[in-house]
Design a protein around this motif. Structure first.
Motif, PDB file in Angstrom:
ATOM      1  N   UNK A  10       0.825  -1.199   0.000  1.00  0.00           N
ATOM      2  CA  UNK A  10       0.000   0.000   0.000  1.00  0.00           C
ATOM      3  C   UNK A  10       0.861   1.251   0.000  1.00  0.00           C
ATOM      4  N   UNK A  11       0.243   2.336  -0.395  1.00  0.00           N
ATOM      5  CA  UNK A  11       0.921   3.626  -0.424  1.00  0.00           C
ATOM      6  C   UNK A  11       0.552   4.378   0.848  1.00  0.00           C
ATOM      7  N   UNK A  12       1.535   4.995   1.480  1.00  0.00           N
ATOM      8  CA  UNK A  12       1.311   5.727   2.714  1.00  0.00           C
ATOM      9  C   UNK A  12       2.129   7.003   2.695  1.00  0.00           C
ATOM     10  N   UNK A  13       2.007   7.800   3.749  1.00  0.00           N
ATOM     11  CA  UNK A  13       2.779   9.035   3.847  1.00  0.00           C
ATOM     12  C   UNK A  13       3.687   8.981   5.055  1.00  0.00           C
ATOM     13  N   UNK A  14       4.893   9.513   4.884  1.00  0.00           N
ATOM     14  CA  UNK A  14       5.804   9.682   6.003  1.00  0.00           C
ATOM     15  C   UNK A  14       5.266  10.853   6.825  1.00  0.00           C
ATOM     16  N   UNK A  15       4.926  10.648   8.105  1.00  0.00           N
ATOM     17  CA  UNK A  15       4.319  11.724   8.887  1.00  0.00           C
ATOM     18  C   UNK A  15       5.243  12.929   9.102  1.00  0.00           C
ATOM     19  N   UNK A  16       6.542  12.725   9.081  1.00  0.00           N
ATOM     20  CA  UNK A  16       7.474  13.838   9.296  1.00  0.00           C
ATOM     21  C   UNK A  16       7.623  14.716   8.060  1.00  0.00           C
ATOM     22  N   UNK A  17       7.828  14.052   6.927  1.00  0.00           N
ATOM     23  CA  UNK A  17       8.130  14.809   5.710  1.00  0.00           C
ATOM     24  C   UNK A  17       6.928  14.961   4.787  1.00  0.00           C
ATOM     25  N   UNK A  18       5.938  14.123   4.951  1.00  0.00           N
ATOM     26  CA  UNK A  18       4.778  14.174   4.080  1.00  0.00           C
ATOM     27  C   UNK A  18       4.989  13.478   2.748  1.00  0.00           C
ATOM     28  N   UNK A  19       6.182  12.943   2.506  1.00  0.00           N
ATOM     29  CA  UNK A  19       6.432  12.282   1.227  1.00  0.00           C
ATOM     30  C   UNK A  19       5.745  10.924   1.189  1.00  0.00           C
ATOM     31  N   UNK A  20       5.354  10.498   0.002  1.00  0.00           N
ATOM     32  CA  UNK A  20       4.686   9.220  -0.172  1.00  0.00           C
ATOM     33  C   UNK A  20       5.717   8.104  -0.160  1.00  0.00           C
ATOM     34  N   UNK A  21       5.372   7.028   0.518  1.00  0.00           N
ATOM     35  CA  UNK A  21       6.232   5.847   0.566  1.00  0.00           C
ATOM     36  C   UNK A  21       5.378   4.626   0.251  1.00  0.00           C
TER      37      UNK A  21
END
Length: 91
Positions: A58-69
């Motif tokens: 699944x695609x998620x977001x890094x909570x610190x940077x907001x970048x998609x991972x």
């Protein structure tokens, strides 16, 4: 309840020594772990079922940077309680 508390309670209820109760609990846990590792289900009638479920990538977001991972697909252990356990908890 911790493992030590569980061992104490099992020893009291089964009239085993704590050492024997610890061996029995460790054997049960390792047997369940081994079965799940091999992809098997473990069904304890009245208690519940342990199984391995596949989780999709699944695609998620890094909570610190907001970048998609991308979170990779993986297998996760799961427990589904049986009717008797549900009834005992809700009694």
């Amino acid at each position: 309840m911790t493992k030590a508390e569980l061992i104490t309670q099992v020893a009291e209820k089964s009239e085993l020594s704590k050492k024997d109760a610890e061996k029995a609990i460790s054997a049960v846990v390792s047997s369940i772990t081994e079965a799940l590792t091999n992809g098997d289900k473990v069904q304890l009638v009245g208690f519940g079922t342990f199984e391995v479920r596949d989780r999709k990538e699944k695609e998620s977001k890094n909570p610190r940077t907001g970048e998609k991972i991308i979170v990779p697909a993986k297998k996760a252990p799961a427990f589904k309680p049986g009717k008797a356990l549900k009834d005992a908890v809700n009694a």
